[in-house]
Design a protein around this motif. Sequence first.
Motif, PDB file in Angstrom:
ATOM      1  N   ALA A   1      -9.926  41.854 -16.285  1.00  0.00           N
ATOM      2  CA  ALA A   1      -9.874  40.352 -16.785  1.00  0.00           C
ATOM      3  C   ALA A   1      -9.644  39.597 -15.395  1.00  0.00           C
ATOM      4  CB  ALA A   1      -9.021  40.100 -18.083  1.00  0.00           C
ATOM      5  N   GLU A   2      -8.493  40.295 -14.921  1.00  0.00           N
ATOM      6  CA  GLU A   2      -8.067  39.532 -13.715  1.00  0.00           C
ATOM      7  C   GLU A   2      -9.005  39.221 -12.626  1.00  0.00           C
ATOM      8  OE1 GLU A   2      -4.201  40.651 -12.443  1.00  0.00           O
ATOM      9  OE2 GLU A   2      -3.299  40.482 -14.406  1.00  0.00           O
ATOM     10  N   THR A   3      -9.716  40.525 -12.258  1.00  0.00           N
ATOM     11  CA  THR A   3     -10.755  40.496 -11.280  1.00  0.00           C
ATOM     12  C   THR A   3     -11.854  39.523 -11.383  1.00  0.00           C
ATOM     13  OG1 THR A   3     -10.025  42.802 -10.717  1.00  0.00           O
ATOM     14  CG2 THR A   3     -12.149  42.070  -9.840  1.00  0.00           C
ATOM     15  N   TYR A   4     -12.209  39.754 -12.744  1.00  0.00           N
ATOM     16  CA  TYR A   4     -13.709  38.975 -12.949  1.00  0.00           C
ATOM     17  C   TYR A   4     -13.288  37.206 -13.140  1.00  0.00           C
ATOM     18  CZ  TYR A   4     -15.490  43.299 -15.124  1.00  0.00           C
ATOM     19  OH  TYR A   4     -15.898  44.558 -15.404  1.00  0.00           O
ATOM     20  N   ALA A   5     -11.952  37.165 -13.436  1.00  0.00           N
ATOM     21  CA  ALA A   5     -11.759  35.603 -13.450  1.00  0.00           C
ATOM     22  C   ALA A   5     -11.801  35.193 -11.894  1.00  0.00           C
ATOM     23  CB  ALA A   5     -10.361  35.448 -13.905  1.00  0.00           C
ATOM     24  N   ARG A   6     -11.291  35.976 -10.790  1.00  0.00           N
ATOM     25  CA  ARG A   6     -11.448  35.819  -9.531  1.00  0.00           C
ATOM     26  C   ARG A   6     -12.918  35.686  -8.920  1.00  0.00           C
ATOM     27  NH1 ARG A   6      -6.913  37.376  -6.119  1.00  0.00           N
ATOM     28  NH2 ARG A   6      -4.804  37.009  -7.516  1.00  0.00           N
ATOM     29  N   LEU A   7     -13.710  36.607  -9.547  1.00  0.00           N
ATOM     30  CA  LEU A   7     -15.235  36.794  -9.052  1.00  0.00           C
ATOM     31  C   LEU A   7     -15.795  35.479  -9.552  1.00  0.00           C
ATOM     32  CD1 LEU A   7     -15.748  40.652  -9.596  1.00  0.00           C
ATOM     33  CD2 LEU A   7     -15.472  39.369  -7.444  1.00  0.00           C
ATOM     34  N   LYS A   8     -15.369  35.045 -10.596  1.00  0.00           N
ATOM     35  CA  LYS A   8     -16.237  33.659 -11.271  1.00  0.00           C
ATOM     36  C   LYS A   8     -15.992  32.366 -10.393  1.00  0.00           C
ATOM     37  CE  LYS A   8     -16.323  35.527 -15.948  1.00  0.00           C
ATOM     38  NZ  LYS A   8     -15.801  35.197 -17.723  1.00  0.00           N
TER      39      LYS A   8
ATOM     40  N   SER B   1     -19.349  47.669 -13.645  1.00  0.00           N
ATOM     41  CA  SER B   1     -19.884  47.327 -14.985  1.00  0.00           C
ATOM     42  C   SER B   1     -20.997  46.616 -14.763  1.00  0.00           C
ATOM     43  CB  SER B   1     -18.629  46.998 -15.827  1.00  0.00           C
ATOM     44  OG  SER B   1     -18.497  45.572 -15.405  1.00  0.00           O
ATOM     45  N   GLU B   2     -21.984  46.424 -15.744  1.00  0.00           N
ATOM     46  CA  GLU B   2     -22.951  45.402 -15.905  1.00  0.00           C
ATOM     47  C   GLU B   2     -22.454  44.231 -16.096  1.00  0.00           C
ATOM     48  OE1 GLU B   2     -26.423  45.785 -18.252  1.00  0.00           O
ATOM     49  OE2 GLU B   2     -26.768  47.752 -17.778  1.00  0.00           O
ATOM     50  N   GLU B   3     -21.289  44.114 -16.658  1.00  0.00           N
ATOM     51  CA  GLU B   3     -20.613  42.853 -16.835  1.00  0.00           C
ATOM     52  C   GLU B   3     -20.289  42.384 -15.383  1.00  0.00           C
ATOM     53  OE1 GLU B   3     -16.506  40.684 -18.846  1.00  0.00           O
ATOM     54  OE2 GLU B   3     -17.194  42.623 -19.347  1.00  0.00           O
ATOM     55  N   LYS B   4     -19.528  43.076 -14.576  1.00  0.00           N
ATOM     56  CA  LYS B   4     -19.266  42.720 -13.357  1.00  0.00           C
ATOM     57  C   LYS B   4     -20.500  42.252 -12.616  1.00  0.00           C
ATOM     58  CE  LYS B   4     -16.282  44.104  -9.148  1.00  0.00           C
ATOM     59  NZ  LYS B   4     -15.784  45.198  -8.747  1.00  0.00           N
ATOM     60  N   MET B   5     -21.491  43.077 -12.601  1.00  0.00           N
ATOM     61  CA  MET B   5     -22.627  42.721 -11.765  1.00  0.00           C
ATOM     62  C   MET B   5     -23.461  41.352 -12.381  1.00  0.00           C
ATOM     63  SD  MET B   5     -24.514  46.186 -10.829  1.00  0.00           S
ATOM     64  CE  MET B   5     -24.507  47.095 -12.473  1.00  0.00           C
TER      65      MET B   5
ATOM     66  N   PHE C   1     -28.710  50.204 -12.386  1.00  0.00           N
ATOM     67  CA  PHE C   1     -27.893  51.307 -12.775  1.00  0.00           C
ATOM     68  C   PHE C   1     -26.444  51.235 -12.659  1.00  0.00           C
ATOM     69  CE2 PHE C   1     -32.394  51.728 -11.604  1.00  0.00           C
ATOM     70  CZ  PHE C   1     -32.640  52.394 -12.537  1.00  0.00           C
ATOM     71  N   SER C   2     -25.869  51.443 -13.702  1.00  0.00           N
ATOM     72  CA  SER C   2     -24.359  51.108 -13.801  1.00  0.00           C
ATOM     73  C   SER C   2     -23.664  52.386 -14.152  1.00  0.00           C
ATOM     74  CB  SER C   2     -24.024  50.142 -14.678  1.00  0.00           C
ATOM     75  OG  SER C   2     -22.594  50.267 -14.976  1.00  0.00           O
ATOM     76  N   ALA C   3     -22.822  52.964 -13.444  1.00  0.00           N
ATOM     77  CA  ALA C   3     -21.964  54.149 -13.676  1.00  0.00           C
ATOM     78  C   ALA C   3     -21.342  54.045 -14.942  1.00  0.00           C
ATOM     79  CB  ALA C   3     -20.986  54.568 -12.730  1.00  0.00           C
ATOM     80  N   GLN C   4     -20.883  52.877 -15.612  1.00  0.00           N
ATOM     81  CA  GLN C   4     -20.125  52.764 -16.642  1.00  0.00           C
ATOM     82  C   GLN C   4     -21.153  52.728 -18.067  1.00  0.00           C
ATOM     83  OE1 GLN C   4     -18.256  48.743 -18.230  1.00  0.00           O
ATOM     84  NE2 GLN C   4     -16.617  49.991 -17.163  1.00  0.00           N
TER      85      GLN C   4
END
Length: 220
Positions: free
Chosen positions: A79-86, A116-120, A139-142
């Motif tokens: 959650a914290e990382t995705y917020a920064r990436l956005k 994850s696909e969400e991160k990509m 292709f996502s490992a998750q």
Amino acid sequence: MPKTFPTPKLVIFDCDGVLVDSEPVSNQAMADNLAHHGLDLTLEQAMAHFTGGTMAGVMAKARSLGADLPENWIAEIHAETYARLKEGIPLTQGIPDLLARLDAHGIPACVASNGSEEKMRITLGQNGLWERFHPQAMFSAQSLGVAKPEPGLFLAAASHFGVQARDCLVIEDSGSGVTAAVRAGMRCLGYAPQGGGGRLTALGAEVFNDMAEVPALLSI
């Protein structure tokens, strides 16, 4: 005389640190989070410890270094990382030109990531590449349940495109990614934009520093 290679039939890109310049932001979020859990690391230390790892592996490593992490930590750091990436992540310099060159030569390209696909979706979606790669060339490992340094992620990509491993080329920036490529029997270029690619070389990669170098390395 330098060794020459045939032009690949498939180019497999890692995502973070190769297609998008996301590693500094992700690892700063990691360092900031871990500081709240009793482990103080610089950005450089976080990148050295965690780049290319799975989140389960990162969690185990952080605990071994002294972090007191709750059981729900992976959801917390996501959650914290995705917020920064956005907030905004640029494409790696030279990637648009490289992808255009591959297209001009009819060479397919795909993404294989421990993320994850969400991160990509967040990182590639900001830059017009989510639509290019999803879902047939991502292709996502998750999602697949197999992560680098195991070779299965890359082999799944090769199988999907009907290409032999020896005809694939992988572009990676982490030791785990290079190891996965070597285990898969694939040629690997190791991206080290800040120099210091000795570890990637030792693991079996051909190190380069600028995406503008890649077309010549691919003989295109």
